[in-house]
Design a protein around this motif. Sequence first.
Motif, PDB file in Angstrom:
ATOM      1  N   ASP A 285       0.825  -1.208   0.000  1.00  0.00           N
ATOM      2  CA  ASP A 285       0.000   0.000   0.000  1.00  0.00           C
ATOM      3  C   ASP A 285       0.857   1.254   0.000  1.00  0.00           C
ATOM      4  OD1 ASP A 285      -2.619   1.405   0.290  1.00  0.00           O
ATOM      5  OD2 ASP A 285      -1.711   2.039   2.177  1.00  0.00           O
ATOM      6  N   LEU A 286       1.954   1.229   0.751  1.00  0.00           N
ATOM      7  CA  LEU A 286       2.875   2.370   0.751  1.00  0.00           C
ATOM      8  C   LEU A 286       3.504   2.567  -0.620  1.00  0.00           C
ATOM      9  CD1 LEU A 286       4.773   2.085   4.151  1.00  0.00           C
ATOM     10  CD2 LEU A 286       3.158   3.834   3.453  1.00  0.00           C
ATOM     11  N   LEU A 287       3.891   1.474  -1.244  1.00  0.00           N
ATOM     12  CA  LEU A 287       4.471   1.569  -2.585  1.00  0.00           C
ATOM     13  C   LEU A 287       3.472   2.155  -3.573  1.00  0.00           C
ATOM     14  CD1 LEU A 287       6.281  -1.888  -2.757  1.00  0.00           C
ATOM     15  CD2 LEU A 287       7.310   0.351  -2.311  1.00  0.00           C
ATOM     16  N   GLY A 288       2.212   1.739  -3.454  1.00  0.00           N
ATOM     17  CA  GLY A 288       1.188   2.275  -4.344  1.00  0.00           C
ATOM     18  C   GLY A 288       0.972   3.758  -4.140  1.00  0.00           C
ATOM     19  N   GLN A 289       0.989   4.199  -2.882  1.00  0.00           N
ATOM     20  CA  GLN A 289       0.812   5.621  -2.612  1.00  0.00           C
ATOM     21  C   GLN A 289       1.998   6.439  -3.120  1.00  0.00           C
ATOM     22  OE1 GLN A 289      -0.942   6.855   1.265  1.00  0.00           O
ATOM     23  NE2 GLN A 289      -0.926   4.679   1.753  1.00  0.00           N
ATOM     24  N   LEU A 290       3.210   5.923  -2.938  1.00  0.00           N
ATOM     25  CA  LEU A 290       4.390   6.617  -3.463  1.00  0.00           C
ATOM     26  C   LEU A 290       4.321   6.752  -4.982  1.00  0.00           C
ATOM     27  CD1 LEU A 290       7.281   5.101  -1.325  1.00  0.00           C
ATOM     28  CD2 LEU A 290       6.827   7.548  -1.635  1.00  0.00           C
ATOM     29  N   SER A 291       3.977   5.670  -5.648  1.00  0.00           N
ATOM     30  CA  SER A 291       3.869   5.699  -7.102  1.00  0.00           C
ATOM     31  C   SER A 291       2.767   6.655  -7.556  1.00  0.00           C
ATOM     32  CB  SER A 291       3.602   4.285  -7.622  1.00  0.00           C
ATOM     33  OG  SER A 291       3.434   4.288  -9.026  1.00  0.00           O
TER      34      SER A 291
ATOM     35  N   ASP B  77       8.697   0.135   8.403  1.00  0.00           N
ATOM     36  CA  ASP B  77       8.533   1.012   7.233  1.00  0.00           C
ATOM     37  C   ASP B  77       8.593   2.493   7.595  1.00  0.00           C
ATOM     38  OD1 ASP B  77       8.318  -1.028   5.362  1.00  0.00           O
ATOM     39  OD2 ASP B  77       6.144  -1.157   5.537  1.00  0.00           O
ATOM     40  N   ARG B  78       9.289   2.829   8.667  1.00  0.00           N
ATOM     41  CA  ARG B  78       9.301   4.230   9.104  1.00  0.00           C
ATOM     42  C   ARG B  78       9.878   5.157   8.040  1.00  0.00           C
ATOM     43  NH1 ARG B  78      11.155   6.344  14.662  1.00  0.00           N
ATOM     44  NH2 ARG B  78       9.930   8.084  13.844  1.00  0.00           N
TER      45      ARG B  78
ATOM     46  N   ARG C 297      -4.369  11.997   2.257  1.00  0.00           N
ATOM     47  CA  ARG C 297      -4.913  11.281   3.415  1.00  0.00           C
ATOM     48  C   ARG C 297      -3.824  10.802   4.372  1.00  0.00           C
ATOM     49  NH1 ARG C 297      -4.913   5.526   2.799  1.00  0.00           N
ATOM     50  NH2 ARG C 297      -4.352   4.793   0.696  1.00  0.00           N
ATOM     51  N   CYS C 298      -2.608  10.600   3.911  1.00  0.00           N
ATOM     52  CA  CYS C 298      -1.547  10.133   4.799  1.00  0.00           C
ATOM     53  C   CYS C 298      -1.155  11.178   5.838  1.00  0.00           C
ATOM     54  CB  CYS C 298      -0.318   9.698   4.001  1.00  0.00           C
ATOM     55  SG  CYS C 298       0.459  10.997   3.019  1.00  0.00           S
ATOM     56  N   LEU C 299      -1.587  12.426   5.656  1.00  0.00           N
ATOM     57  CA  LEU C 299      -1.292  13.495   6.610  1.00  0.00           C
ATOM     58  C   LEU C 299      -2.494  13.875   7.460  1.00  0.00           C
ATOM     59  CD1 LEU C 299       0.768  15.858   4.260  1.00  0.00           C
ATOM     60  CD2 LEU C 299       1.657  14.163   5.873  1.00  0.00           C
ATOM     61  N   ARG C 300      -3.610  13.231   7.237  1.00  0.00           N
ATOM     62  CA  ARG C 300      -4.847  13.620   7.929  1.00  0.00           C
ATOM     63  C   ARG C 300      -5.001  12.806   9.221  1.00  0.00           C
ATOM     64  NH1 ARG C 300      -8.857  16.348   4.938  1.00  0.00           N
ATOM     65  NH2 ARG C 300      -8.096  17.001   2.883  1.00  0.00           N
ATOM     66  N   ARG C 301      -4.518  13.361  10.302  1.00  0.00           N
ATOM     67  CA  ARG C 301      -4.652  12.719  11.613  1.00  0.00           C
ATOM     68  C   ARG C 301      -4.618  13.805  12.687  1.00  0.00           C
ATOM     69  NH1 ARG C 301       0.285  11.230   9.450  1.00  0.00           N
ATOM     70  NH2 ARG C 301       2.144  12.136  10.453  1.00  0.00           N
ATOM     71  N   ALA C 302      -5.136  13.458  13.852  1.00  0.00           N
ATOM     72  CA  ALA C 302      -5.285  14.450  14.913  1.00  0.00           C
ATOM     73  C   ALA C 302      -3.952  14.940  15.450  1.00  0.00           C
ATOM     74  CB  ALA C 302      -6.123  13.869  16.052  1.00  0.00           C
ATOM     75  N   SER C 303      -2.900  14.130  15.366  1.00  0.00           N
ATOM     76  CA  SER C 303      -1.621  14.520  15.957  1.00  0.00           C
ATOM     77  C   SER C 303      -0.707  15.272  15.004  1.00  0.00           C
ATOM     78  CB  SER C 303      -0.888  13.273  16.478  1.00  0.00           C
ATOM     79  OG  SER C 303      -0.646  12.351  15.424  1.00  0.00           O
ATOM     80  N   PHE C 304      -1.073  15.362  13.716  1.00  0.00           N
ATOM     81  CA  PHE C 304      -0.176  15.992  12.739  1.00  0.00           C
ATOM     82  C   PHE C 304      -0.062  17.491  13.001  1.00  0.00           C
ATOM     83  CE2 PHE C 304       0.832  18.085   8.721  1.00  0.00           C
ATOM     84  CZ  PHE C 304       1.994  17.415   8.366  1.00  0.00           C
TER      85      PHE C 304
END
Length: 395
Positions: A5-11, A121-122, A366-373
Motif C-alpha cells: 500500500d505504501l508503494l502504491g501511494q508513493l507511485s 517502514d518508518r 490522506r496520509c497526513l490527515r490525523r489528529a496529531s499531525f
Amino acid sequence: MTHPDLLGQLSGLQTMMADLLTGVPTAAANARFHPRLASLGWYLGRAIYRELHWLREVLDGDGDLAGRVRHLFDVDEALAPVEQLPPPDHLLAWAAEIQDEHLRRLATPGALPPSPLLVDDRLAWFLLQERARDYEAMLWVLLARRWREASPPSLAPPAPRLEPRLPSADMVAITQGHYRVGSRGEPWAYDNELPPQAVELANFRIARRPVTNGEYLAFMTAGGYDRKEFWDTAGQAWLASDMARAPWHWRRDGQGGWHALGLNGPVPLVAEDPVAGLSHHEARAHAAWVASLGGALTGAVVQHEYQWEVAARGGHLEGTGRVWEWCANLFHPYPDFSPFPDPSVSAAAFGTDQGVLRGASLHTQRCLRRASFRHSAAPDDRFRISGLRLVFPPD
C-alpha cells in the motif's frame, strides 16, 4: 520489503506531481510565483533528491547522484535556485527513471541493507509524507500563479453573492482534565508528534466549526482592518508592510462584491464555507473583534493546538480538513523529543517564530490527515489555505 500500500501511494503521488508539472506551459514549470515558494519543477526534483539521499546515500553509501544535485534541492524553498533547473521534460524523465528504481528497491526483499530506519517502514512513511507535502506545495504554487496572473475584474461576480454574517455562539464545552496529545508511536508519526504527552487543560469552549467566509466579511465590514485596537504590535507592523485588506485569494468583482480565485478561475465565496488565505495576524485580529461583540462571544481567542487536538480526538469538531487552522502557540518540541530521521526535519522550526497549523486543507493527502499531525508556518504566511477556529472561556 515495504508494504504494497505504501508503494502504491508513493507511485501515485509521483504520477500526480508529474501531471501537475506537465499541465502548465514550459515557461511556468520553473517559474517562481511567490517569494516563499519555489517552482513546480523544484518540488518534484526535491522529492527525488530526498529519496536519493536516504535510499542511496545514507543506506547504500552511494552519494554520487545525490551529490550532483544537492546544491539545487538541499536548500530552503524560498532560496531555491529555480533558474538553474533543467527543462521540465528532462526533469520528468530523470525523476521517472530514479523513481522506478527506488520503488524496485523498496519492493524487493534484501535490495536495501538492514537499518533501523527501515523498521516498521518508518523511512518509507517519512518519504511518502514528505512527498505529500511537496505535492500540496505544488498546488499552492498553482494557486499563486492564478492569483498573480488574474486580470482586473470585468465580468459579473459568480453567484451567490457573499453577505456578511455575525458570528454564532455554536460551541462545545470541554471539561478540565488530563488529556493525551501526540502520536502513540505509530510508524507514520513525524518526530514532532512524539513522544505522546499528557497535558492538563482547564475548562474551555471551542467553536464547532471554523470561522466562515460570511463571518470574516462581517469583520471586514466592521472596519476590522482599520481598527488598531484589534491588532497587536506585530499585527500592526505586518498590516503596514503588507497592506492587506482581505484574505489572500479574495478579489473584488465588477459590482463591488467578493469572489475567490481558485485553480480554475473565479469561484463564488459561500457564506458557510470556512474562510481561508489568512495570516496568523489576521486570525488574532478577527478573534479580538469577535471578543468585542460581548455576550457569549466574550473572551474569544485563537485556539491552542492542544485544545484543537483534544476536541478533534473527542469528535467534537465539524468542518475539519477543509482549511488549515491557525493555533495560538508557537511550534515547539514535546518533552523528550527525539529527531527522526535527522534533526533537520523538524528542529529547524523550533526556537523561531514559526506558528502552528492543525487539521488539513482540501488539498491535503490522506496520509497526513490525523489528529496529531502538526504543520509549522511563518505568522505572515497566507498561501497555505489557512483559516482559524476560536475558543472561549467556560460558560
